[in-house]
Write a protein that holds these residues in place. Structure first.
Motif, PDB file in Angstrom:
ATOM      1  N   GLY A 174       5.035  12.236 -12.023  1.00  0.00           N
ATOM      2  CA  GLY A 174       3.585  12.247 -12.040  1.00  0.00           C
ATOM      3  C   GLY A 174       3.045  12.713 -10.704  1.00  0.00           C
ATOM      4  O   GLY A 174       3.784  12.886  -9.738  1.00  0.00           O
ATOM      5  N   GLN A 175       1.731  12.895 -10.652  1.00  0.00           N
ATOM      6  CA  GLN A 175       1.109  13.419  -9.438  1.00  0.00           C
ATOM      7  C   GLN A 175       0.913  12.341  -8.387  1.00  0.00           C
ATOM      8  O   GLN A 175       0.629  12.653  -7.227  1.00  0.00           O
ATOM      9  CB  GLN A 175      -0.251  14.058  -9.777  1.00  0.00           C
ATOM     10  CG  GLN A 175      -1.396  13.076 -10.003  1.00  0.00           C
ATOM     11  CD  GLN A 175      -1.366  12.394 -11.353  1.00  0.00           C
ATOM     12  OE1 GLN A 175      -0.468  12.596 -12.163  1.00  0.00           O
ATOM     13  NE2 GLN A 175      -2.367  11.566 -11.606  1.00  0.00           N
ATOM     14  N   GLY A 176       1.091  11.098  -8.760  1.00  0.00           N
ATOM     15  CA  GLY A 176       0.932   9.991  -7.825  1.00  0.00           C
ATOM     16  C   GLY A 176      -0.448   9.363  -7.910  1.00  0.00           C
ATOM     17  O   GLY A 176      -1.445  10.055  -8.100  1.00  0.00           O
ATOM     18  N   THR A 177      -0.483   8.063  -7.782  1.00  0.00           N
ATOM     19  CA  THR A 177      -1.752   7.336  -7.754  1.00  0.00           C
ATOM     20  C   THR A 177      -1.714   6.357  -6.586  1.00  0.00           C
ATOM     21  O   THR A 177      -0.709   5.679  -6.369  1.00  0.00           O
ATOM     22  CB  THR A 177      -2.014   6.611  -9.088  1.00  0.00           C
ATOM     23  OG1 THR A 177      -3.311   6.007  -9.051  1.00  0.00           O
ATOM     24  CG2 THR A 177      -0.968   5.541  -9.380  1.00  0.00           C
ATOM     25  N   THR A 178      -2.786   6.321  -5.828  1.00  0.00           N
ATOM     26  CA  THR A 178      -2.803   5.520  -4.613  1.00  0.00           C
ATOM     27  C   THR A 178      -3.207   4.085  -4.889  1.00  0.00           C
ATOM     28  O   THR A 178      -4.196   3.825  -5.587  1.00  0.00           O
ATOM     29  CB  THR A 178      -3.765   6.134  -3.589  1.00  0.00           C
ATOM     30  OG1 THR A 178      -3.326   7.457  -3.265  1.00  0.00           O
ATOM     31  CG2 THR A 178      -3.790   5.302  -2.320  1.00  0.00           C
ATOM     32  N   VAL A 179      -2.438   3.193  -4.331  1.00  0.00           N
ATOM     33  CA  VAL A 179      -2.757   1.765  -4.377  1.00  0.00           C
ATOM     34  C   VAL A 179      -2.934   1.296  -2.940  1.00  0.00           C
ATOM     35  O   VAL A 179      -2.038   1.471  -2.111  1.00  0.00           O
ATOM     36  CB  VAL A 179      -1.649   0.961  -5.069  1.00  0.00           C
ATOM     37  CG1 VAL A 179      -1.927  -0.528  -4.954  1.00  0.00           C
ATOM     38  CG2 VAL A 179      -1.510   1.386  -6.527  1.00  0.00           C
ATOM     39  N   ALA A 180      -4.079   0.722  -2.648  1.00  0.00           N
ATOM     40  CA  ALA A 180      -4.355   0.249  -1.295  1.00  0.00           C
ATOM     41  C   ALA A 180      -4.646  -1.242  -1.333  1.00  0.00           C
ATOM     42  O   ALA A 180      -5.497  -1.701  -2.100  1.00  0.00           O
ATOM     43  CB  ALA A 180      -5.552   1.002  -0.712  1.00  0.00           C
ATOM     44  N   VAL A 181      -3.919  -1.973  -0.512  1.00  0.00           N
ATOM     45  CA  VAL A 181      -4.115  -3.420  -0.398  1.00  0.00           C
ATOM     46  C   VAL A 181      -4.568  -3.694   1.035  1.00  0.00           C
ATOM     47  O   VAL A 181      -3.758  -3.643   1.963  1.00  0.00           O
ATOM     48  CB  VAL A 181      -2.826  -4.191  -0.713  1.00  0.00           C
ATOM     49  CG1 VAL A 181      -3.086  -5.691  -0.712  1.00  0.00           C
ATOM     50  CG2 VAL A 181      -2.241  -3.739  -2.048  1.00  0.00           C
ATOM     51  N   PRO A 182      -5.825  -3.933   1.258  1.00  0.00           N
ATOM     52  CA  PRO A 182      -6.320  -4.088   2.625  1.00  0.00           C
ATOM     53  C   PRO A 182      -5.826  -5.370   3.279  1.00  0.00           C
ATOM     54  O   PRO A 182      -5.556  -6.364   2.600  1.00  0.00           O
ATOM     55  CB  PRO A 182      -7.837  -4.115   2.449  1.00  0.00           C
ATOM     56  CG  PRO A 182      -8.041  -4.582   1.049  1.00  0.00           C
ATOM     57  CD  PRO A 182      -6.894  -4.067   0.258  1.00  0.00           C
ATOM     58  N   THR A 228       0.844  -1.194   0.000  1.00  0.00           N
ATOM     59  CA  THR A 228       0.000   0.000   0.000  1.00  0.00           C
ATOM     60  C   THR A 228       0.879   1.243   0.000  1.00  0.00           C
ATOM     61  O   THR A 228       1.761   1.382   0.847  1.00  0.00           O
ATOM     62  CB  THR A 228      -0.913   0.014   1.230  1.00  0.00           C
ATOM     63  OG1 THR A 228      -1.837  -1.082   1.137  1.00  0.00           O
ATOM     64  CG2 THR A 228      -1.681   1.315   1.331  1.00  0.00           C
ATOM     65  N   ALA A 229       0.648   2.121  -0.961  1.00  0.00           N
ATOM     66  CA  ALA A 229       1.490   3.317  -1.089  1.00  0.00           C
ATOM     67  C   ALA A 229       0.929   4.206  -2.189  1.00  0.00           C
ATOM     68  O   ALA A 229       0.029   3.805  -2.928  1.00  0.00           O
ATOM     69  CB  ALA A 229       2.926   2.923  -1.441  1.00  0.00           C
ATOM     70  N   VAL A 230       1.490   5.389  -2.275  1.00  0.00           N
ATOM     71  CA  VAL A 230       1.259   6.232  -3.440  1.00  0.00           C
ATOM     72  C   VAL A 230       2.355   5.908  -4.444  1.00  0.00           C
ATOM     73  O   VAL A 230       3.539   5.949  -4.101  1.00  0.00           O
ATOM     74  CB  VAL A 230       1.280   7.725  -3.081  1.00  0.00           C
ATOM     75  CG1 VAL A 230       1.065   8.577  -4.331  1.00  0.00           C
ATOM     76  CG2 VAL A 230       0.221   8.032  -2.029  1.00  0.00           C
ATOM     77  N   TYR A 231       1.965   5.564  -5.640  1.00  0.00           N
ATOM     78  CA  TYR A 231       2.905   5.198  -6.688  1.00  0.00           C
ATOM     79  C   TYR A 231       3.093   6.383  -7.634  1.00  0.00           C
ATOM     80  O   TYR A 231       2.116   6.951  -8.133  1.00  0.00           O
ATOM     81  CB  TYR A 231       2.390   3.978  -7.444  1.00  0.00           C
ATOM     82  CG  TYR A 231       2.543   2.696  -6.667  1.00  0.00           C
ATOM     83  CD1 TYR A 231       1.778   2.451  -5.527  1.00  0.00           C
ATOM     84  CD2 TYR A 231       3.465   1.732  -7.056  1.00  0.00           C
ATOM     85  CE1 TYR A 231       1.928   1.281  -4.795  1.00  0.00           C
ATOM     86  CE2 TYR A 231       3.624   0.559  -6.332  1.00  0.00           C
ATOM     87  CZ  TYR A 231       2.847   0.344  -5.209  1.00  0.00           C
ATOM     88  OH  TYR A 231       3.008  -0.826  -4.483  1.00  0.00           O
ATOM     89  N   TYR A 232       4.348   6.728  -7.839  1.00  0.00           N
ATOM     90  CA  TYR A 232       4.700   7.877  -8.683  1.00  0.00           C
ATOM     91  C   TYR A 232       5.475   7.395  -9.909  1.00  0.00           C
ATOM     92  O   TYR A 232       6.396   6.588  -9.790  1.00  0.00           O
ATOM     93  CB  TYR A 232       5.589   8.850  -7.931  1.00  0.00           C
ATOM     94  CG  TYR A 232       4.952   9.501  -6.728  1.00  0.00           C
ATOM     95  CD1 TYR A 232       5.064   8.935  -5.463  1.00  0.00           C
ATOM     96  CD2 TYR A 232       4.253  10.697  -6.865  1.00  0.00           C
ATOM     97  CE1 TYR A 232       4.484   9.533  -4.362  1.00  0.00           C
ATOM     98  CE2 TYR A 232       3.680  11.312  -5.765  1.00  0.00           C
ATOM     99  CZ  TYR A 232       3.798  10.723  -4.518  1.00  0.00           C
ATOM    100  OH  TYR A 232       3.223  11.331  -3.425  1.00  0.00           O
ATOM    101  N   CYS A 233       5.113   7.916 -11.063  1.00  0.00           N
ATOM    102  CA  CYS A 233       5.914   7.608 -12.237  1.00  0.00           C
ATOM    103  C   CYS A 233       6.941   8.708 -12.462  1.00  0.00           C
ATOM    104  O   CYS A 233       6.776   9.845 -12.003  1.00  0.00           O
ATOM    105  CB  CYS A 233       5.054   7.402 -13.477  1.00  0.00           C
ATOM    106  SG  CYS A 233       4.358   8.905 -14.171  1.00  0.00           S
ATOM    107  N   LEU A 234       7.978   8.355 -13.155  1.00  0.00           N
ATOM    108  CA  LEU A 234       9.076   9.257 -13.440  1.00  0.00           C
ATOM    109  C   LEU A 234       9.487   9.076 -14.898  1.00  0.00           C
ATOM    110  O   LEU A 234       9.491   7.954 -15.410  1.00  0.00           O
ATOM    111  CB  LEU A 234      10.260   8.919 -12.512  1.00  0.00           C
ATOM    112  CG  LEU A 234      11.630   9.435 -12.868  1.00  0.00           C
ATOM    113  CD1 LEU A 234      12.403   9.798 -11.606  1.00  0.00           C
ATOM    114  CD2 LEU A 234      12.425   8.382 -13.623  1.00  0.00           C
TER     115      LEU A 234
END
Length: 121
Positions: free
Chosen positions: A112-120, A89-95
């Motif tokens: 990039g602005q970041g996209t959140t991935v959440a793994v409960p 779980t984290a905010v994933y940023y591209c470069l």
């Protein structure tokens, strides 16, 4: 030029994700593209990078689970990760590291602005 990420969201444990990052605008050359992630309270860390020739590097924690690719137009980088766990779980940023013009001095790093991935859990 800006980067637009897509594909984040909630992923069940053991599931997979596919993130894409597209750059608008043209550039002279691309040095590399990649993905980083930042969990809450932690530093940003490498997930994987790739060069236009296809040389890919992934963090040790992702080996065997991470696939990174760049399109032929060198505008989009895609990340696929399998067997996700709550600790992913984290905010994933591209470069994207690019050179705007032929005679530009040095490379520019675009994030990039970041996209959140959440793994409960």
């Amino acid at each position: 030029e800006r980067l637009v990420e897509s594909g984040g969201g909630i992923v069940q444990p053991g599931g997979s994700l596919r993130l894409s990052c597209a750059r608008s605008g043209s550039v002279f050359s691309v040095k590399r593209m990649g993905w980083y992630r930042q969990a809450q309270g932690k530093e940003r860390e490498l997930v994987a990078t790739i060069t236009p020739r296809g040389t890919a590097i992934s963090a040790d924690s992702g080996k065997g689970r991470v696939t990174i690719s760049m399109d032929n137009a060198k505008t989009t980088v895609t990340l696929q990760v399998t067997h996700l766990k709550p600790e992913h779980t984290a905010v994933y940023y591209c470069l994207q590291v690019i050179q705007y013009y032929r005679f530009s001095t040095g490379y520019v790093v675009l994030w990039g602005q970041g996209t959140t991935v959440a793994v409960p859990s």
